[in-house]
Design a protein around this motif. Structure first.
Motif, PDB file in Angstrom:
ATOM      1  N   PRO A  92     -21.375  -0.496  11.355  1.00 59.73           N
ATOM      2  CA  PRO A  92     -22.696  -0.761  11.946  1.00 59.73           C
ATOM      3  C   PRO A  92     -23.188  -2.197  11.758  1.00 59.73           C
ATOM      4  O   PRO A  92     -24.003  -2.671  12.550  1.00 59.73           O
ATOM      5  CB  PRO A  92     -23.612   0.233  11.213  1.00 59.73           C
ATOM      6  CG  PRO A  92     -22.692   1.328  10.765  1.00 59.73           C
ATOM      7  CD  PRO A  92     -21.395   0.658  10.445  1.00 59.73           C
ATOM      8  N   SER A  93     -22.708  -2.888  10.743  1.00 56.66           N
ATOM      9  CA  SER A  93     -23.183  -4.261  10.521  1.00 56.66           C
ATOM     10  C   SER A  93     -22.786  -5.191  11.654  1.00 56.66           C
ATOM     11  O   SER A  93     -23.402  -6.252  11.846  1.00 56.66           O
ATOM     12  CB  SER A  93     -22.647  -4.799   9.192  1.00 56.66           C
ATOM     13  OG  SER A  93     -21.239  -4.925   9.223  1.00 56.66           O
ATOM     14  N   LEU A  94     -21.762  -4.795  12.443  1.00 57.23           N
ATOM     15  CA  LEU A  94     -21.345  -5.643  13.561  1.00 57.23           C
ATOM     16  C   LEU A  94     -22.426  -5.726  14.637  1.00 57.23           C
ATOM     17  O   LEU A  94     -22.447  -6.683  15.423  1.00 57.23           O
ATOM     18  CB  LEU A  94     -20.046  -5.108  14.178  1.00 57.23           C
ATOM     19  CG  LEU A  94     -18.791  -5.182  13.304  1.00 57.23           C
ATOM     20  CD1 LEU A  94     -17.602  -4.607  14.056  1.00 57.23           C
ATOM     21  CD2 LEU A  94     -18.511  -6.616  12.896  1.00 57.23           C
ATOM     22  N   ALA A  95     -23.299  -4.727  14.682  1.00 61.74           N
ATOM     23  CA  ALA A  95     -24.366  -4.745  15.695  1.00 61.74           C
ATOM     24  C   ALA A  95     -25.279  -5.944  15.510  1.00 61.74           C
ATOM     25  O   ALA A  95     -25.918  -6.408  16.466  1.00 61.74           O
ATOM     26  CB  ALA A  95     -25.167  -3.446  15.626  1.00 61.74           C
ATOM     27  N   ARG A 115     -16.394 -18.151   5.338  1.00 63.09           N
ATOM     28  CA  ARG A 115     -17.300 -17.091   5.763  1.00 63.09           C
ATOM     29  C   ARG A 115     -16.730 -15.685   5.587  1.00 63.09           C
ATOM     30  O   ARG A 115     -17.128 -14.763   6.294  1.00 63.09           O
ATOM     31  CB  ARG A 115     -17.711 -17.296   7.233  1.00 63.09           C
ATOM     32  CG  ARG A 115     -18.454 -18.599   7.470  1.00 63.09           C
ATOM     33  CD  ARG A 115     -19.002 -18.677   8.872  1.00 63.09           C
ATOM     34  NE  ARG A 115     -19.927 -19.807   9.004  1.00 63.09           N
ATOM     35  CZ  ARG A 115     -20.954 -19.853   9.842  1.00 63.09           C
ATOM     36  NH1 ARG A 115     -21.194 -18.819  10.627  1.00 63.09           N
ATOM     37  NH2 ARG A 115     -21.727 -20.906   9.912  1.00 63.09           N
ATOM     38  N   THR A 116     -15.797 -15.520   4.649  1.00 68.47           N
ATOM     39  CA  THR A 116     -15.231 -14.194   4.411  1.00 68.47           C
ATOM     40  C   THR A 116     -15.611 -13.638   3.043  1.00 68.47           C
ATOM     41  O   THR A 116     -15.257 -12.513   2.728  1.00 68.47           O
ATOM     42  CB  THR A 116     -13.693 -14.228   4.510  1.00 68.47           C
ATOM     43  OG1 THR A 116     -13.173 -15.108   3.514  1.00 68.47           O
ATOM     44  CG2 THR A 116     -13.242 -14.692   5.881  1.00 68.47           C
ATOM     45  N   LEU A 117     -16.321 -14.407   2.240  1.00 66.15           N
ATOM     46  CA  LEU A 117     -16.654 -13.997   0.880  1.00 66.15           C
ATOM     47  C   LEU A 117     -18.037 -13.355   0.850  1.00 66.15           C
ATOM     48  O   LEU A 117     -18.986 -13.863   1.434  1.00 66.15           O
ATOM     49  CB  LEU A 117     -16.613 -15.199  -0.051  1.00 66.15           C
ATOM     50  CG  LEU A 117     -16.956 -14.958  -1.521  1.00 66.15           C
ATOM     51  CD1 LEU A 117     -15.986 -13.965  -2.146  1.00 66.15           C
ATOM     52  CD2 LEU A 117     -16.947 -16.274  -2.287  1.00 66.15           C
ATOM     53  N   GLY A 118     -18.148 -12.204   0.125  1.00 66.50           N
ATOM     54  CA  GLY A 118     -19.417 -11.523  -0.015  1.00 66.50           C
ATOM     55  C   GLY A 118     -19.684 -10.604   1.166  1.00 66.50           C
ATOM     56  O   GLY A 118     -18.807 -10.366   2.006  1.00 66.50           O
ATOM     57  N   PRO A 119     -20.921 -10.067   1.256  1.00 62.11           N
ATOM     58  CA  PRO A 119     -21.984 -10.234   0.278  1.00 62.11           C
ATOM     59  C   PRO A 119     -21.742  -9.399  -0.974  1.00 62.11           C
ATOM     60  O   PRO A 119     -21.197  -8.290  -0.890  1.00 62.11           O
ATOM     61  CB  PRO A 119     -23.224  -9.756   1.040  1.00 62.11           C
ATOM     62  CG  PRO A 119     -22.681  -8.766   2.028  1.00 62.11           C
ATOM     63  CD  PRO A 119     -21.335  -9.281   2.420  1.00 62.11           C
ATOM     64  N   ASN A 179     -11.659  -3.341   3.179  1.00 59.37           N
ATOM     65  CA  ASN A 179     -12.043  -2.057   3.765  1.00 59.37           C
ATOM     66  C   ASN A 179     -12.612  -2.196   5.172  1.00 59.37           C
ATOM     67  O   ASN A 179     -13.025  -1.217   5.778  1.00 59.37           O
ATOM     68  CB  ASN A 179     -13.086  -1.366   2.869  1.00 59.37           C
ATOM     69  CG  ASN A 179     -12.518  -1.049   1.488  1.00 59.37           C
ATOM     70  OD1 ASN A 179     -11.318  -0.789   1.359  1.00 59.37           O
ATOM     71  ND2 ASN A 179     -13.373  -1.077   0.477  1.00 59.37           N
ATOM     72  N   ASP A 180     -12.663  -3.442   5.656  1.00 63.62           N
ATOM     73  CA  ASP A 180     -13.216  -3.706   6.984  1.00 63.62           C
ATOM     74  C   ASP A 180     -12.312  -3.086   8.054  1.00 63.62           C
ATOM     75  O   ASP A 180     -11.133  -3.416   8.157  1.00 63.62           O
ATOM     76  CB  ASP A 180     -13.336  -5.219   7.188  1.00 63.62           C
ATOM     77  CG  ASP A 180     -14.040  -5.574   8.483  1.00 63.62           C
ATOM     78  OD1 ASP A 180     -14.397  -4.657   9.232  1.00 63.62           O
ATOM     79  OD2 ASP A 180     -14.216  -6.782   8.730  1.00 63.62           O
ATOM     80  N   LYS A 181     -12.874  -2.181   8.865  1.00 64.83           N
ATOM     81  CA  LYS A 181     -12.087  -1.480   9.871  1.00 64.83           C
ATOM     82  C   LYS A 181     -12.110  -2.180  11.235  1.00 64.83           C
ATOM     83  O   LYS A 181     -11.483  -1.718  12.174  1.00 64.83           O
ATOM     84  CB  LYS A 181     -12.607  -0.047  10.030  1.00 64.83           C
ATOM     85  CG  LYS A 181     -12.489   0.786   8.760  1.00 64.83           C
ATOM     86  CD  LYS A 181     -13.043   2.178   8.981  1.00 64.83           C
ATOM     87  CE  LYS A 181     -12.968   3.010   7.689  1.00 64.83           C
ATOM     88  NZ  LYS A 181     -13.535   4.371   7.889  1.00 64.83           N
ATOM     89  N   GLY A 220     -22.133   0.061   6.021  1.00 63.73           N
ATOM     90  CA  GLY A 220     -20.846  -0.578   6.293  1.00 63.73           C
ATOM     91  C   GLY A 220     -20.566  -1.767   5.401  1.00 63.73           C
ATOM     92  O   GLY A 220     -19.465  -2.324   5.443  1.00 63.73           O
ATOM     93  N   ARG A 221     -21.571  -2.198   4.593  1.00 57.63           N
ATOM     94  CA  ARG A 221     -21.331  -3.316   3.672  1.00 57.63           C
ATOM     95  C   ARG A 221     -21.798  -2.912   2.272  1.00 57.63           C
ATOM     96  O   ARG A 221     -22.708  -3.509   1.690  1.00 57.63           O
ATOM     97  CB  ARG A 221     -22.038  -4.582   4.157  1.00 57.63           C
ATOM     98  CG  ARG A 221     -21.436  -5.133   5.422  1.00 57.63           C
ATOM     99  CD  ARG A 221     -21.606  -6.629   5.522  1.00 57.63           C
ATOM    100  NE  ARG A 221     -22.937  -7.000   5.966  1.00 57.63           N
ATOM    101  CZ  ARG A 221     -23.343  -8.272   6.132  1.00 57.63           C
ATOM    102  NH1 ARG A 221     -22.506  -9.262   5.858  1.00 57.63           N
ATOM    103  NH2 ARG A 221     -24.555  -8.536   6.540  1.00 57.63           N
ATOM    104  N   GLU A 222     -21.128  -1.898   1.744  1.00 54.07           N
ATOM    105  CA  GLU A 222     -21.472  -1.365   0.436  1.00 54.07           C
ATOM    106  C   GLU A 222     -21.241  -2.432  -0.641  1.00 54.07           C
ATOM    107  O   GLU A 222     -20.234  -3.140  -0.626  1.00 54.07           O
ATOM    108  CB  GLU A 222     -20.632  -0.122   0.128  1.00 54.07           C
ATOM    109  CG  GLU A 222     -20.994   1.104   0.944  1.00 54.07           C
ATOM    110  CD  GLU A 222     -20.533   1.006   2.392  1.00 54.07           C
ATOM    111  OE1 GLU A 222     -19.677   0.137   2.665  1.00 54.07           O
ATOM    112  OE2 GLU A 222     -21.027   1.776   3.233  1.00 54.07           O
TER     113      GLU A 222
END
Length: 771
Positions: free
Chosen positions: A510-513, A635-639, A646-648, A694-696
């Motif tokens: 959902p964070s992609l929205a 831009r791949t580190l965090g949050p 685990n990014d699908k 989606g970003r636990e």
């Protein structure tokens, strides 16, 4: 053979090699001579305090000549390179460069003029008030090397007993006496010739501010009398008797002539042809503009010329006028001339000769690039500039650009990125406002309007339209402090053609929205910059602070709050409401002429409230990459402790946060003329204020310090003056998405394992320094 003896053998051979390199320089020393390794000062005095001895010792050692060959950890590698490189046959080529640019010519005892240094020590001591100083020396030879020890007896340092200034009633003496309260010559302070020289320059600077255009510091003499009081001196400041008459007079400005289109060749004698004809415009009283082609409107000089007819000459206005004319950016050359026209009434005319730049320029830029997300691509920019757009030194800039990024390899599906856009800006060399803005800075304050549009297409996923506009002011207090205030900055982002594939990805993540949501951002943005990095100091600093506000007043008036079911809108578009702050501190410590420690700390907070639950994606913080934490991809580190493994989603997307902490330390060392080496450690992360599905692990908590990422590495900088190419190789030392207690990764480091190297060795190639 056991590992311990092997390690001892390696250490022994390494130490032996270093010893041989250190000693081998002496075999090149001529018979009967010695390699000079430096000198020391030994202060022989029971009356001087420890601090006084240290101060005198440092001053005297700094004055000695010549300086010994440079050393590193007791070795002299530059000297060794010079010695082992045979004499080149030509004054160019690799061998000449190696011997004379990388290498360093030896300094022998025969090169040291000891009597000269003894005289230098005594003269330097006398200039510091040690009038009875004496010096001797000892040579300390050892193994074809020699040091020199100078024994110095300074005796008593003379103090200032009394200071007198001219007492006559002339205009010059009167002006000098007005500065007495600011004198650098203080009673009971030590006599110091450098302070006396500085005092003369101080008085001259004050006189230059009060019309004494032809005065010079050499017109002053300070007589020293040491006979009145034991170990004290009386100082008597006087104007020399042979001072020219012109130097004793105050001068005022009569006529002012401005040549707006001056040509160095064709107008060489134009000053003698000035007349009130069609070429000459009477601008103000006794002020004339010579601009036959009417290239400029006279108003541009209102804020640039600080002299007017009848003014008493002063150097501040002289320099300020020149600085402002140059800072307009419209003139290639600026020079002026003061011409004496009436010596009886003490007046002169002022001539300003201004050679314009080419107003119009067109530049084509092409750029090839790659990044650590397996993207390669290129960009083409067309830039058009006009430096005198409305005949008032306005700068108009237009840019058209197109770019494409292709994904090669990696573990994601290929989704190419196409971008097409334009940027337009118009900058006036003044503040356009309903209020009056006064500035005495050498830098012209400016008003700027900017417009931009970008179309972005991510194939197989979505397209975006991005519109932006701003209006604001830029001004500098001085060379150290700059302000940038955008009274209004507007950004409007709207998506188009979201594909079924992307809709599917949003369902899984959902964070992609957030990437394609419609955004309307408007409000003021202010930044303040302070820097001393251009100064030749041991300690220098840089600070930039930013405050970004959006819809704060609008949200208050409309009653927007977090409990509402739907966000408030403007023309059907939800607007973002937030407060954002960012602070960038940098400190640079110069260790010597070839090495430096650079540090940086960045802290930022972006807080959404009222009409917004989340920050707009384009206004969030990011870390990683060649100018940030170099052990992690851009831009791949965090949050927080979010695990990107685990990014699908089927493509790389930016990981953003509302809070940012980052710290960097870098040691920089110059190896040869164009090559520098660096060792660095980077640390930091970003976090969210609110949970996002989606970003636990992304929300900030009391354990946020345990989620700090750490990386380290080494790098090379190829400094070609006009271009600095940087390569940094880094590895992660602490990974925030590993389980707690196992986040330090020292035990995983294995340079022999190709899989470890593939996943952990990050090579960053960039232009310029990271900070």
């Amino acid at each position: 053979m056991s590992k311990l003896p092997q390690q001892l053998n390696k250490a022994f051979f390494a130490a032996t090699a270093l010893f041989l390199v250190g000693c081998s320089n002496t075999r090149f020393v001529p018979e009967g001579d010695y390699l000079y390794t430096g000198a020391s000062i030994n202060i022989l005095s029971d009356s001087l305090s420890k601090s006084k001895k240290t101060e005198l010792k440092n001053v005297l050692e700094a004055s000695l000549t010549p300086k010994p060959n440079a050393s590193f950890l007791g070795l002299r590698p530059k000297l060794y390179i010079y010695n082992i490189t045979s004499e080149p046959k030509k004054d160019k080529g690799f061998k000449h460069w190696l011997k004379y640019k990388v290498g360093e010519k030896p300094v022998h005892l025969s090169d040291v003029d000891i009597p000269f240094n003894l005289d230098l020590i005594e003269n330097t001591g006398e200039n510091r008030g040690y009038f009875n100083i004496s010096a001797s020396y000892d040579t300390l030879p050892k193994n074809k090397k020699v040091k020199i020890k100078y024994n110095v007896s300074p005796r008593t340092q003379y103090l200032i007993n009394k200071v007198t200034f001219p007492t006559d009633s002339t205009v010059l003496s009167t002006e000098i006496n007005k500065t007495v309260d600011k004198t650098l010559l203080k009673v009971n302070e030590p006599f110091n010739l450098e302070v006396i020289k500085t005092e003369r320059e101080r008085i001259d600077a004050s006189l230059k501010e009060n019309g004494f255009y032809y005065f010079d510091p050499d017109n002053l003499i300070i007589q020293v009398d040491s006979t009145e009081v034991k170990h004290k001196v009386d100082l008597n400041l006087k104007v020399k008797n042979n001072t020219p008459e012109l130097a004793r007079k105050q001068f005022t400005i009569d006529k002012i002539y401005i040549f707006s289109d001056y040509n160095l060749r064709s107008n060489r004698n134009r000053r003698n042809l000035v007349r009130a004809d069609v070429d000459t415009l009477l601008w103000k009283e006794n002020s004339y503009i010579i601009d036959p082609k009417k290239k400029f409107r006279p108003q541009i000089y209102d804020r640039a010329l600080y002299f007017k007819s009848g003014d008493l000459y002063n150097r501040s206005n002289h320099n300020l006028t020149l600085s402002r004319l140059i800072n307009l950016g419209t003139f290639k050359f600026v020079k002026n001339q003061f011409v004496l026209t009436d010596s009886l009434s003490n007046k002169f005319d002022v001539f300003y000769y201004l050679t314009p730049n080419d107003f119009k320029s067109l530049r084509l830029e092409t750029l090839g690039k790659s990044n650590s997300a397996s993207y390669v691509g290129g960009e083409v920019n067309f830039n058009w500039r006009h430096r005198n757009f409305l005949r008032g030194a306005e700068l108009f800039a237009a840019t058209l650009y197109t770019a494409i990024d292709f994904q090669l390899g990696g573990n994601k599906d290929a989704n190419n990125i196409y971008r097409v856009g334009s940027r337009f800006s118009l900058t006036w060399p003044r503040i356009i406002a309903p209020f009056k803005f006064e500035s005495s800075s050498a830098f012209v304050p400016r008003t700027r309007v900017e417009l931009g549009y970008e179309f972005q297409n991510r194939t197989q996923l979505y397209t975006l339209h991005n519109f932006n506009a701003s209006f604001g002011y830029i001004w500098k207090e001085n060379a150290l402090r700059e302000h940038d205030l955008k009274l209004i900055e507007i950004t409007y982002v709207t998506p188009e053609n979201e594909t079924a594939k992307f809709e599917e990805q949003k369902a899984d993540n959902p964070s992609l929205a957030r990437i394609t949501e419609r955004q309307l951002i408007f409000g003021p943005v202010y930044s303040y910059t302070y820097t001393t990095t251009m100064l030749p100091k041991k300690h220098t600093f840089y600070y930039k602070g930013l405050l970004d506000l959006s819809a704060n007043l609008t949200g208050l008036i409309s009653g927007a709050n977090a409990d509402q079911e739907e966000p408030k809108t403007i023309l059907g578009v939800p607007y973002s409401q937030y407060v954002k702050m960012e602070h960038d501190f940098r400190y640079y410590l110069k260790l010597d002429e070839t090495s430096q420690i650079a540090t940086r700390f960045i802290g930022g907070v972006a807080y959404p409230y009222g009409n917004s639950i989340h920050m707009p994606f384009s206004k969030q913080f990011f870390v990683g990459g060649s100018n940030s934490i170099r052990a992690f991809r851009a831009r791949t580190l965090g949050p927080g402790s979010y695990d990107p493994r685990n990014d699908k989603s089927s493509f790389f997307h930016d990981q953003a946060g509302d809070i940012k902490l980052e710290a960097n330390v870098e040691y920089r060392k110059k190896l040869v003329s164009f090559l520098n080496i660096a060792a660095f450690v980077d640390a930091g992360n970003v976090w969210l204020f609110n949970d996002e599905e989606g970003r636990e692990g992304g929300k900030i908590s009391k354990d946020f310090l345990s989620e700090i990422a750490v990386g380290a590495g080494i790098g090379l900088r190829f400094d070609f003056n006009i271009l600095i190419l940087r390569t940094d190789l880094a590895i992660p030392l602490r990974v925030p998405y590993y389980p707690k207690g196992d986040r330090w990764s020292f035990n995983e480091i294995n340079f022999k394992d190709k899989y470890w190297r593939r996943d952990n060795l990050m090579l960053n190639i960039a232009i310029g320094y990271p900070f």
